[in-house]
Write a protein that holds these residues in place. Structure first.
Motif, mmCIF file in Angstrom:
data_model
loop_
_atom_site.group_PDB
_atom_site.id
_atom_site.type_symbol
_atom_site.label_atom_id
_atom_site.label_comp_id
_atom_site.label_asym_id
_atom_site.label_seq_id
_atom_site.Cartn_x
_atom_site.Cartn_y
_atom_site.Cartn_z
ATOM 1 N N SER A 94 0.830 -1.211 0.000
ATOM 2 C CA SER A 94 0.000 0.000 0.000
ATOM 3 C C SER A 94 0.863 1.259 0.000
ATOM 4 O O SER A 94 2.052 1.223 0.329
ATOM 5 C CB SER A 94 -0.870 0.042 1.252
ATOM 6 O OG SER A 94 -1.666 -1.102 1.340
ATOM 7 N N TYR A 96 0.872 5.218 1.542
ATOM 8 C CA TYR A 96 0.303 6.107 2.544
ATOM 9 C C TYR A 96 1.049 7.439 2.415
ATOM 10 O O TYR A 96 2.264 7.436 2.235
ATOM 11 C CB TYR A 96 0.547 5.573 3.962
ATOM 12 C CG TYR A 96 0.177 4.122 4.228
ATOM 13 C CD1 TYR A 96 -1.016 3.789 4.858
ATOM 14 C CD2 TYR A 96 1.047 3.085 3.887
ATOM 15 C CE1 TYR A 96 -1.340 2.470 5.154
ATOM 16 C CE2 TYR A 96 0.735 1.753 4.164
ATOM 17 C CZ TYR A 96 -0.458 1.452 4.800
ATOM 18 O OH TYR A 96 -0.770 0.140 5.090
ATOM 19 N N PHE A 115 1.031 2.061 10.905
ATOM 20 C CA PHE A 115 -0.368 2.010 10.482
ATOM 21 C C PHE A 115 -1.029 0.828 11.174
ATOM 22 O O PHE A 115 -0.687 -0.317 10.898
ATOM 23 C CB PHE A 115 -0.457 1.905 8.954
ATOM 24 C CG PHE A 115 0.158 3.101 8.286
ATOM 25 C CD1 PHE A 115 -0.549 4.294 8.192
ATOM 26 C CD2 PHE A 115 1.471 3.065 7.825
ATOM 27 C CE1 PHE A 115 0.034 5.417 7.618
ATOM 28 C CE2 PHE A 115 2.066 4.185 7.252
ATOM 29 C CZ PHE A 115 1.341 5.360 7.155
ATOM 30 N N GLN A 225 -3.415 5.990 11.691
ATOM 31 C CA GLN A 225 -2.085 6.425 11.278
ATOM 32 C C GLN A 225 -1.411 7.110 12.470
ATOM 33 O O GLN A 225 -1.957 8.059 13.023
ATOM 34 C CB GLN A 225 -2.288 7.385 10.117
ATOM 35 C CG GLN A 225 -1.121 8.232 9.717
ATOM 36 C CD GLN A 225 -1.560 9.252 8.663
ATOM 37 O OE1 GLN A 225 -1.937 8.901 7.555
ATOM 38 N NE2 GLN A 225 -1.532 10.517 9.021
ATOM 39 N N PHE A 252 -4.621 7.135 1.756
ATOM 40 C CA PHE A 252 -4.350 5.696 1.792
ATOM 41 C C PHE A 252 -4.811 5.078 0.489
ATOM 42 O O PHE A 252 -5.931 5.331 0.039
ATOM 43 C CB PHE A 252 -5.102 5.082 2.980
ATOM 44 C CG PHE A 252 -5.136 3.574 3.002
ATOM 45 C CD1 PHE A 252 -3.977 2.821 2.883
ATOM 46 C CD2 PHE A 252 -6.346 2.899 3.170
ATOM 47 C CE1 PHE A 252 -4.020 1.428 2.915
ATOM 48 C CE2 PHE A 252 -6.400 1.508 3.207
ATOM 49 C CZ PHE A 252 -5.242 0.771 3.074
ATOM 50 N N ASN A 254 -4.976 1.308 -0.894
ATOM 51 C CA ASN A 254 -4.785 -0.063 -0.411
ATOM 52 C C ASN A 254 -4.277 -1.001 -1.496
ATOM 53 O O ASN A 254 -4.937 -1.207 -2.508
ATOM 54 C CB ASN A 254 -6.105 -0.610 0.141
ATOM 55 C CG ASN A 254 -5.966 -2.060 0.593
ATOM 56 O OD1 ASN A 254 -4.921 -2.435 1.138
ATOM 57 N ND2 ASN A 254 -6.988 -2.869 0.369
#
Lengths: 282, 174
Positions: A94, A96, A115, A225, A252, A254
């Motif tokens: 992912s 972020y 996270f 977060q 975010f 995913n």
């Protein structure tokens, strides 16, 4: 007969109620937390945002990216899936990102970035029905446009190892030797249909009174977060690329492999078990 | 009295039932919508900057240029908004309230308001150059990543115009 039945039923429900709400024995010290996590340090900085300004490099304020090493203005799900990551676990591909923090005009990158994926926020019986975060889901949480530390901002600032400093929606003054930290909870109720929406928020919602609203009926793990910056002291030296501390927000995208996400939801979230980065009970 | 009440009731009902914003039309991709909104927001935030030039600038050339750019940018903003409407993007522009790269901030405007003559001109030219540079940059992004031909064509036209504006600004402010 009917009266006796009613009395019996009432007693029975009282008994069940007591069992359910009875506090656990103090000596057991079992804290049930539905949790797994990913530690994803700072990767790179770019004035890009593939969710808000896809295909427009340089359009955004400066962002600090965590996890995926490849994210830029053009990033699609397949780029994340095929790209490198600095997350522990390495299966988390992912991406972020947050607005970059500046101290006296110089960028400061966090020392610790975690996270957490949590069950909390909804009732235990709803936690037991949590679904895996869908692959490709994009969420922007927090309010980049906040004009003050009011109800419109969700992110909180506090100090690591200085709990006596009350959390605030704006930067706080952390004692020397401690770290400035930011907490941000993402919405955990999905509309069950869209991986993104025009405002990048309305396909998701926060729970109401321990349950997901009927418009967003699917509970998914709550992303929390937690970012620790190696700075302390007078907050007037700090600003975010998006403005004041109250403009803190998180994006975010995913890219957890579906099977890895599903295993963690099954083994950690639904049964309310605390797991580590490997998704095994810790 | 009754009529007023019925009117109020109807307004409340109508407002309360206004449909949720529609998804943008398919022929407009995410880059098209993001660029239209960002360019609209940049224009909106730059217009007050142009409005400060008259009466503060020490240069007649610069004042004339600012007046011309003001009219031009109003017109460009109308074209951006017409395309946003065609894309069925309605509601408040999410970027207008937000200090994005290239936008003059409230502090910039306050400072500029207090300046006169050469000091004003230097600061104004720097801010307007940053704004035009950003418009040129994002117009390039739209041309390479956008989808709807009419949006990409507008981006190409604006990139040409704003590159010319930059040259005009250097001449007037230099």
């Amino acid at each position: 007969m009917t009266n006796r039945k009613t009395t019996l039923l009432a007693l029975l429900s009282l008994l069940i109620g007591m069992v359910v709400i009875a506090p656990r024995p103090a000596d057991a010290r079992v804290i049930r937390v539905a949790e797994f996590l990913a530690d994803c340090p700072f990767s790179h900085r770019l004035p890009d945002d593939p969710i808000v300004f896809p295909g427009l490099p340089g359009a955004s304020h400066m962002h600090s990216f965590f996890g995926s090493r490849v994210t830029n203005a053009y990033t699609q799900l397949s780029d994340l899936q095929n790209g490198a990551t600095n997350c522990n676990p390495a299966v988390d591909k992912s991406s972020y990102w947050v607005p970059t923090l500046y101290r006296d005009g110089a960028a400061v990158e966090p020392a610790i970035v975690t996270f957490y994926y949590l069950g909390e926020g909804v009732r235990d019986d709803i936690i037991a029905t949590t679904q895996a975060t869908p692959l490709g889901l994009r969420i922007v949480a927090g309010n980049a446009k906040a004009t003050g530390p009011d109800g419109s901002s969700i992110a909180r600032w506090s100090c690591l190892h200085a709990g006596e400093v009350p959390p605030s929606k704006d930067f706080v003054n952390c004692p020397s030797g401690t770290m400035l930290e930011s907490y941000l909870d993402f919405p955990q109720c999905w509309n069950g249909r869209d991986l993104d929406s025009a405002d990048h928020k309305s396909h998701m919602a926060y729970p109401v009174a321990g349950a997901c609203p009927s418009t967003h009926p699917v509970p998914v793990p709550k992303l929390r977060q937690v970012i620790r910056y190696p700075v302390s002291g007078d907050p007037s030296h700090f600003r975010l690329a998006s403005g004041g501390g109250f403009t803190m927000h998180g994006d975010f995208f995913n890219a957890w492999p579906t099977a890895e996400m599903e295993r963690r939801v099954r083994d950690c979230i639904r049964p309310i078990v605390k797991c580590g980065a490997d998704g095994r009970p810790s | 009295m009754v009529r007023v009440f019925v009117f109020l009731l109807l307004s409340v009902l109508l407002l309360g039932c206004s449909p949720a914003p529609e998804q943008p039309k398919k022929e407009f991709n995410a880059t098209d919508v993001a660029w239209l909104q960002l360019a609209d927001a940049l224009h909106t935030r730059a217009l007050p900057l142009l409005g400060l030039v008259r009466g503060r600038s020490g240069s007649r050339t610069l004042a004339d240029l600012a007046a011309r750019l003001g009219r031009k940018h109003e017109n460009e903003r109308a074209r951006l908004r017409a395309l946003l409407a065609r894309a069925r993007v309605t509601g408040e522009n999410p970027h207008v309230q937000h200090d994005m790269p290239g936008m003059p901030t409230a502090d910039d405007l306050r400072t500029l308001t207090g300046l006169r003559d050469d000091a004003f001109d230097r600061r104004f030219v720097a801010l307007f150059r940053a704004y035009l540079d950003q418009l040129v940059l994002v117009a390039k992004g739209e041309q390479s990543s956008g989808s709807a031909p009419e949006v990409r064509e507008l981006a190409a036209a604006l990139e040409r115009d704003h590159t010319a504006d930059l040259a005009g600004l250097e001449r007037a402010g230099g």
